[in-house]
Design a protein around this motif. Structure first.
Motif, mmCIF file in Angstrom:
data_model
loop_
_atom_site.group_PDB
_atom_site.id
_atom_site.type_symbol
_atom_site.label_atom_id
_atom_site.label_comp_id
_atom_site.label_asym_id
_atom_site.label_seq_id
_atom_site.Cartn_x
_atom_site.Cartn_y
_atom_site.Cartn_z
ATOM 1 N N ASN A 105 1.523 -11.058 -7.414
ATOM 2 C CA ASN A 105 0.901 -9.805 -7.859
ATOM 3 C C ASN A 105 1.460 -9.374 -9.210
ATOM 4 O OD1 ASN A 105 -0.720 -9.527 -5.610
ATOM 5 N ND2 ASN A 105 0.708 -8.178 -4.513
ATOM 6 N N LEU A 106 0.596 -8.772 -9.997
ATOM 7 C CA LEU A 106 1.031 -8.177 -11.265
ATOM 8 C C LEU A 106 1.488 -6.742 -11.031
ATOM 9 C CD1 LEU A 106 1.218 -8.289 -14.389
ATOM 10 C CD2 LEU A 106 -1.175 -7.501 -14.447
ATOM 11 N N LEU A 107 0.736 -6.023 -10.192
ATOM 12 C CA LEU A 107 1.007 -4.611 -9.911
ATOM 13 C C LEU A 107 1.345 -4.425 -8.444
ATOM 14 C CD1 LEU A 107 -1.935 -3.033 -11.930
ATOM 15 C CD2 LEU A 107 0.396 -3.460 -12.723
ATOM 16 N N GLN A 108 2.220 -3.474 -8.162
ATOM 17 C CA GLN A 108 2.638 -3.209 -6.787
ATOM 18 C C GLN A 108 2.470 -1.737 -6.458
ATOM 19 O OE1 GLN A 108 6.695 -4.678 -7.245
ATOM 20 N NE2 GLN A 108 6.184 -6.558 -6.159
ATOM 21 N N THR A 109 2.173 -1.462 -5.182
ATOM 22 C CA THR A 109 2.062 -0.080 -4.708
ATOM 23 C C THR A 109 2.731 0.040 -3.340
ATOM 24 O OG1 THR A 109 -0.127 -0.604 -3.827
ATOM 25 C CG2 THR A 109 -0.036 0.506 -5.973
ATOM 26 N N GLY A 110 3.990 -0.340 -3.268
ATOM 27 C CA GLY A 110 4.717 -0.250 -2.010
ATOM 28 C C GLY A 110 4.118 -1.158 -0.960
ATOM 29 N N VAL A 111 3.885 -0.600 0.231
ATOM 30 C CA VAL A 111 3.348 -1.398 1.332
ATOM 31 C C VAL A 111 1.818 -1.393 1.341
ATOM 32 C CG1 VAL A 111 5.382 -1.018 2.759
ATOM 33 C CG2 VAL A 111 3.468 0.584 2.911
ATOM 34 N N ASN A 112 1.198 -0.754 0.363
ATOM 35 C CA ASN A 112 -0.259 -0.728 0.312
ATOM 36 C C ASN A 112 -0.788 -2.107 -0.039
ATOM 37 O OD1 ASN A 112 -1.360 2.310 0.375
ATOM 38 N ND2 ASN A 112 0.647 2.267 -0.614
ATOM 39 N N LEU A 113 -1.698 -2.601 0.764
ATOM 40 C CA LEU A 113 -2.262 -3.938 0.616
ATOM 41 C C LEU A 113 -3.608 -3.863 -0.109
ATOM 42 C CD1 LEU A 113 -1.435 -5.163 4.220
ATOM 43 C CD2 LEU A 113 -0.155 -5.656 2.126
ATOM 44 N N PRO A 114 -4.152 -5.002 -0.530
ATOM 45 C CA PRO A 114 -5.468 -4.989 -1.182
ATOM 46 C C PRO A 114 -6.500 -4.239 -0.350
ATOM 47 C CG PRO A 114 -4.485 -7.149 -1.376
ATOM 48 C CD PRO A 114 -3.579 -6.360 -0.482
#
Length: 625
Positions: free
Chosen positions: A458-467
């Protein structure tokens, strides 16, 4: 013989009554001048009546002292004050919001920084070997990401200020309600006293209550009902009983210790004269107005609406760019690729028994960053993915002797692929058709790419939020993957892993001038094929990332401009009503001074007349004696 002189009227008595009357009026005028700047003060005047005794005029007297008011006009002014209070409060906060959002054309807005990110990626795609362009690209991505996060934080910070303001506004309203009830009591007592007609006692109390009612109307729309003994009952615009006699209701509100996108904030309550009731939603109805309405609308609708749109943008930015980045490999890939905890469609964390289904041809290779080739002594692992398998079976098929890497499942439930030699890195690609993966025993219609499904690159992350997940507040969790940022862009995927078959050690893993991935990332920002879900303030729309970010700023720019126009119109109406009221109730110093001069002249003439009569009486007595 006694000489009798009979008069049908006594001129001296008449003159004396006139002098007394004029002095009373002069006192009222002087009081008007003294209190002309007192908030809530209403001009006083006198009613002068003729005294008749047996049908004969016996002079004049002040029959009453009254306040020059128009109750209907006063009610209109209160209603207008509520509207001004509402739109002024909105304007005050919109000024702060305007600073946070910026202008689409400004260089500080998150939309502009999104364009700067796109331009930097395009520049890198045109010059994939330029390390300076690579650093520029990673810095531009990071700047855009941080601008989105900072905006979301500012929105919640502003919401926290509104939350605190609601507490102070409730306190202010309670103070005014208590003042009005107390003044009701004092007026009732004054009206019952023997000197109940005394303007010096009652009128100041009425003025103070009128001012308190005016200040209360700025906070919330009210209806005022007058009754005997100078009492008023105060109702909210939805009929809520606020003041009755010497009793009043109380607003209740408790500000949160901290405010976030997912925080549950206090309700506005009303208790006392009514059974305790929540009025949060009631006070947001169109029937209401005032500062309460503005603050609740900001807290529950306007600011959360921006958060919703930012969350939509964040989800689509994350998923769109991650889908592309997961298809690529950098020239200097990380030693290990670690996926997310869990995967789309999987309940909880990944486990060896988790059922998954794949399709296409997957390739995992170890890359020597010095040469950019498949590392010496290693052989890429090529797997044709299949349906109805498990994570454990996938890991087993990846762990091929001589591959130069190991695949495992972390204790947290993340798929991890690590190069055995710490100097080498991991690349993921295909040797044929694009590899896809999804949860469940069958391949679905639109699966994610293999690496995207597991979140490996992944390039970007949002914690435990998945696609596909856009939980409230997801924007506040957005970040650029830390190892990519630390690498100064060297771990940024620009091209794709070679798909040649076979690909023994020494094969070029990623062509140095391959910028296909970076070019796709840049183009995605302006490709209008992304479906943005509807929010409470915007409809569902298919557009591109750049346009959607601009539309957020544009939407609220229009709201802010519209509110300014409404405020100006409501203020104009208020000023017009106030001017009319001032003509009736206000003190005009010049006019009042002129009246005082005229009264003084009249009093002097009366005194002269009375002196002449005294002299005439003396002369007559002298003659008679």
């Amino acid at each position: 013989m006694t000489l009798g002189i009979e008069r049908t009227f006594d001129p001296s008595t008449i003159l004396s009554s006139a002098l007394t009357t004029y002095r009373q009026k002069a006192g009222v005028l002087a009081n008007n001048l003294t209190n002309r700047e007192t908030p809530g003060y209403v001009k006083q005047d006198v009613t002068i009546d003729q005294i008749n005794l047996s049908g004969v005029s016996a002079g004049v007297q002040v029959s009453s002292i009254y306040q020059a008011t128009d109750d209907n006009l006063t009610a209109l002014i209160r209603d207008q004050n509520s509207l001004v209070g509402q739109y002024q409060s909105l304007d005050d906060y919109f000024k702060l919001l305007e600073i946070d959002l910026g202008d689409p054309k400004s260089q500080s807005s998150f939309a502009h920084l999104g364009k700067a990110m796109t331009d930097a990626m395009k520049s890198l795609a045109a010059n994939p070997l330029d390390t300076g362009k690579r650093l520029d690209a990673i810095n531009a991505i990071d700047a855009h990401v941080k601008s989105i996060v900072n905006l979301a934080k500012s929105i919640q910070s502003l919401r926290g200020v509104v939350d605190q303001d609601l507490t102070s506004t409730a306190s202010d309203a309670n103070t005014l309600l208590s003042q009005i009830a107390t003044l009701n009591t004092k007026l009732f007592q004054a009206s019952a006293a023997t000197n109940s007609s005394s303007s010096t006692v009652i009128f100041p109390l009425i003025d103070a209550r009128r001012q308190a009612l005016h200040e209360l109307s700025e906070l919330t729309g009210i209806t005022v009902i007058s009754s005997t003994a100078n009492q008023v009952t105060v109702l909210g615009k939805n009929g809520e009983l606020l003041v009755q006699g010497n009793n009043c209701s109380t607003f209740g509100y408790t500000a949160a210790a901290s405010v976030s996108a997912i925080a549950t904030l206090s309700d506005l309550t009303l208790s006392g004269l009514v059974t305790p009731v929540i009025v949060t939603d009631t006070f947001k109805d169109s029937i209401h107005s005032g500062k309460f309405t503005a603050l609740l609308t900001l807290r529950d609708q306007i600011l959360p609406g921006i958060q919703e749109q930012l969350d939509q943008y964040t989800m689509q930015l994350r998923d769109s760019l991650n889908a592309i980045h997961n298809q690529g490999t950098s020239l200097n890939p990380p030693n290990a690729l670690t996926g997310t905890i869990g995967a789309p469609g999987v309940v909880g964390a990944l486990a060896n028994a988790t059922v998954i289904s794949g399709a296409g041809e997957l390739r995992v290779a170890v890359i020597d960053p010095v040469t950019g080739n498949v590392a010496a002594g290693t052989t890429p692992v090529d797997i044709t993915l299949s349906a109805n398998t498990t994570v454990g079976a996938l890991i087993t098929s990846l762990n091929v002797p001589g591959s130069g890497f190991t695949a495992s499942l972390t204790t947290a439930g993340e798929l991890k692929i690590t190069a055995t030699n710490t100097s080498y890195g991991i690349g993921i690609g295909t040797f044929g058709t694009t590899p896809t993966m999804n949860a469940g025993a069958a391949v679905v219609a639109s699966p994610l790419g293999f690496s995207h499904f597991f979140g490996l690159n992944n390039l970007l992350q949002t914690g435990v939020n998945l696609p596909g997940m856009a939980n409230t507040g997801v924007t506040n969790l957005l970040s650029l993957r830390s190892d990519i940022l630390r690498s100064s862009g060297q771990a940024l995927a620009t091209g794709a892993l070679t798909s040649v078959v076979p690909a023994p050690a020494g094969t070029v893993a990623v062509t140095s001038r391959d910028a296909s991935i970076m070019n796709s990332l840049a183009l995605k920002m302006s490709t209008p094929d992304i479906l943005f879900s509807s929010t409470s303030v915007s409809p569902q729309i298919t557009t591109d990332l750049s346009n959607y970010s601009n539309s957020i700023i544009d939407l609220y720019g229009k709201k802010i401009a519209a509110n300014k126009k409404i405020l100006a119109a409501e203020q104009f109406s208020y000023d017009g009503l106030s001017m009319r009221s001032n003509e009736i109730s206000g003190v005009d110093p010049r006019q009042t001074i002129q009246e005082c001069i005229e009264l003084s002249t009249s009093q002097n003439l009366i005194i002269k007349a009375m002196n002449i009569m005294i002299e005439m009486d003396r002369a007559l007595l002298d003659i008679l004696s």
